[in-house]
Design a protein around this motif. Structure first.
Motif, PDB file in Angstrom:
ATOM      1  N   THR A   1       2.475   1.666  -3.353  1.00 65.10           N
ATOM      2  CA  THR A   1       1.532   2.063  -4.391  1.00 65.10           C
ATOM      3  C   THR A   1       1.244   3.560  -4.331  1.00 65.10           C
ATOM      4  O   THR A   1       1.319   4.266  -5.338  1.00 65.10           O
ATOM      5  N   VAL A   2       0.921   4.037  -3.142  1.00 63.74           N
ATOM      6  CA  VAL A   2       0.592   5.453  -2.995  1.00 63.74           C
ATOM      7  C   VAL A   2       1.794   6.319  -3.347  1.00 63.74           C
ATOM      8  O   VAL A   2       1.688   7.325  -4.052  1.00 63.74           O
TER       9      VAL A   2
ATOM     10  N   ALA B   1       0.833  -1.203   0.000  1.00 62.88           N
ATOM     11  CA  ALA B   1       0.000   0.000   0.000  1.00 62.88           C
ATOM     12  C   ALA B   1       0.868   1.252   0.000  1.00 62.88           C
ATOM     13  O   ALA B   1       0.649   2.178  -0.788  1.00 62.88           O
ATOM     14  N   SER B   2       1.873   1.273   0.851  1.00 66.72           N
ATOM     15  CA  SER B   2       2.695   2.489   0.924  1.00 66.72           C
ATOM     16  C   SER B   2       3.465   2.676  -0.375  1.00 66.72           C
ATOM     17  O   SER B   2       3.637   3.801  -0.842  1.00 66.72           O
TER      18      SER B   2
ATOM     19  N   LEU C   1       1.073   5.985   7.551  1.00 64.96           N
ATOM     20  CA  LEU C   1       1.312   4.746   6.797  1.00 64.96           C
ATOM     21  C   LEU C   1       2.786   4.603   6.457  1.00 64.96           C
ATOM     22  O   LEU C   1       3.395   3.540   6.646  1.00 64.96           O
ATOM     23  N   MET C   2       3.372   5.685   5.965  1.00 65.67           N
ATOM     24  CA  MET C   2       4.782   5.632   5.580  1.00 65.67           C
ATOM     25  C   MET C   2       5.675   5.389   6.789  1.00 65.67           C
ATOM     26  O   MET C   2       6.600   4.583   6.742  1.00 65.67           O
TER      27      MET C   2
ATOM     28  N   TYR D   1      -1.551   9.148   5.286  1.00 66.47           N
ATOM     29  CA  TYR D   1      -0.422   8.751   4.438  1.00 66.47           C
ATOM     30  C   TYR D   1       0.890   8.802   5.215  1.00 66.47           C
ATOM     31  O   TYR D   1       1.697   7.876   5.162  1.00 66.47           O
TER      32      TYR D   1
ATOM     33  N   CYS E   1      -5.392  -1.573   3.898  1.00 62.03           N
ATOM     34  CA  CYS E   1      -4.288  -1.392   2.950  1.00 62.03           C
ATOM     35  C   CYS E   1      -4.662  -1.922   1.576  1.00 62.03           C
ATOM     36  O   CYS E   1      -4.310  -1.331   0.550  1.00 62.03           O
ATOM     37  N   LYS E   2      -5.380  -3.046   1.579  1.00 60.55           N
ATOM     38  CA  LYS E   2      -5.759  -3.637   0.303  1.00 60.55           C
ATOM     39  C   LYS E   2      -6.668  -2.708  -0.497  1.00 60.55           C
ATOM     40  O   LYS E   2      -6.641  -2.677  -1.726  1.00 60.55           O
TER      41      LYS E   2
ATOM     42  N   SER F   1       5.462   1.717   7.912  1.00 61.32           N
ATOM     43  CA  SER F   1       6.156   0.746   7.059  1.00 61.32           C
ATOM     44  C   SER F   1       7.665   0.929   7.177  1.00 61.32           C
ATOM     45  O   SER F   1       8.417  -0.055   7.178  1.00 61.32           O
TER      46      SER F   1
ATOM     47  N   LEU G   1      -6.548   0.454  -0.590  1.00 58.46           N
ATOM     48  CA  LEU G   1      -5.815   1.595  -1.143  1.00 58.46           C
ATOM     49  C   LEU G   1      -5.349   1.280  -2.562  1.00 58.46           C
ATOM     50  O   LEU G   1      -4.954   0.171  -2.868  1.00 58.46           O
ATOM     51  N   GLY G   2      -5.367   2.283  -3.376  1.00 55.10           N
ATOM     52  CA  GLY G   2      -4.870   2.088  -4.733  1.00 55.10           C
ATOM     53  C   GLY G   2      -5.843   1.357  -5.624  1.00 55.10           C
ATOM     54  O   GLY G   2      -5.528   1.029  -6.754  1.00 55.10           O
TER      55      GLY G   2
END
Lengths: 155, 155
Positions: free
Chosen positions: A27-28, A24-25, B21-22, B18, B139-140, B25, B142-143
Motif C-alpha cells: 500500500t505504502v 502494508a508495504s 518495513l520494506m 518504511y 500494519c493494518k 517483507s 497504515l494506509g
DNA sequence: ACTTTTTAGTTTCACATTGAACCATCAACC
DNA sequence: GGTTGATGGTTCAATGTGAAACTAAAAAGT
C-alpha cells in the motif's frame, strides 16, 4: 467446498501477520509510486542512491537497491537514454563503471525526493511516533537468527 | 560530499520505519521464494488461491493476488501450459473463464503450501505471539484515512 | 429490437527481474 | 610474463508487471 489448509495456531498467527505486513508495504509503495510519475520505482531508487551518496559504481548501486546486476544494466541503460545518469569507465580499474547523475537527473531527483518523503510521511501519519518506532523494531527482529538452511531443511 | 536531503524529524522517522518495513517483507518473501522451487511467487499465489477457495474466475484471482488482469492472463497461460490449472468458459456467462486446479496442480500446492507456511512461521519465530499481533495491528493502521488524492495533491 | 454501456479477458508494449552464460580486466602465482 | 582465478558488467532467455487498446458478451436504456 474448498479444501482449507489446517494450520497450527502458530501458523495461523504468523501467516496472518505476514499478509498484513505485505499489504502494508504494498500500500505504502503504491502510494509513493503514484508520485514519481514517469519514473519507475527502480529508476527512482537508483537516482535516490546517487543523490544521497554521490557517484557509485554499478555493483554498489545493485547492492544498495537489492537488485541483480543484470537488471541494473538495463535500468541504467534506460536512465542513460533518458539523459538522467552518465556512465563513465573507471580509469583506475577498467572493469568498473562509474555512474553519476546528469544535471537533469539531479534536478529531477531533487524535485521528486521531497514529495515522496512527504507522501510516505503522510502514509505513516495514522501511526504515532512511538508506534512507528515500535513497527520498525518489530520489523528489524524479523528474519533474525535464521540460517538459510534451517528453514529449508525440515519436511 | 553527497547532497543529503534534510528532512523533518517526522520524515526521518517515517522513512526509517518504511525502509525497515520494506526490508522485512522482502526478507520473509525471499525466504518463502526459496522453498517453492520452480514456481514463481505469483504462480504460487494463484495456486494457493485456488487451493483454498476452489475454482475462481480470472478476475477474482487477479483481485485476490493484487495483480493486473493483463498480467494474470500470462500467468494463467504459463500455469496451463505446465498442466497445473485448467481454463474453462463459464456456461452461464460466456465472458467469464473459470480457473480450476488440475490434479497435478492440486498435488503440487498441497505438498508445497505446508512447507511455505512452516517457513513463514519460522521466519516469524523471533516475534512472540503478542508481538506478531502487535505488528499486524500496526500494519493494518497504515494506509488508513487517506484518499488517493490527499497524498498526491500537496506541493 | 436496437443501441449504448459496462464487464471480463486477451493482446500489446515498454520496462523490470532473475539466473546463467559470457567477456573484459585485474590480481595472484609460478 | 604467461596462466589461473576472481571480479565487474553485459547479454540472453524466460517470466512478471501495469497501462492501454482491443474483443466479445452481458446488461441497461430507449
Amino acid at each position: 467446498m474448498p479444501t482449507a489448509h489446517k494450520g497450527s495456531p502458530a501458523e495461523v498467527a504468523a501467516l496472518d501477520a505476514y499478509i498484513k505486513l505485505m499489504r502494508a508495504s504494498e500500500t505504502v509503495t503504491a502510494r509513493a509510486h503514484g508520485i514519481i510519475g514517469d519514473l519507475t520505482l527502480t529508476q527512482f531508487g537508483v537516482l535516490e542512491a546517487l543523490y544521497h551518496r554521490g557517484p557509485l559504481c554499478a555493483g554498489a548501486i545493485a547492492e544498495k537497491i537489492l537488485k541483480s546486476a543484470g537488471n541494473l544494466t538495463l535500468v541504467l541503460s534506460n536512465l542513460e537514454r533518458d539523459g538522467l545518469v552518465v556512465r563513465q569507465r573507471d580509469c583506475q580499474d577498467a572493469r568498473r563503471v562509474i555512474i553519476s547523475l546528469s544535471p537533469a537527473g539531479r534536478d529531477k531527483i531533487a524535485a521528486l525526493f521531497p514529495k515522496v518523503a512527504a507522501a510516505i510521511t503522510a502514509e505513516f501519519g495514522p501511526l504515532s511516533p512511538a508506534e512507528q518506532a515500535m513497527l520498525g523494531e518489530l520489523c528489524k527482529k524479523l528474519g533474525r537468527g535464521r540460517t538459510p538452511s534451517s528453514t529449508a531443511a525440515r519436511e
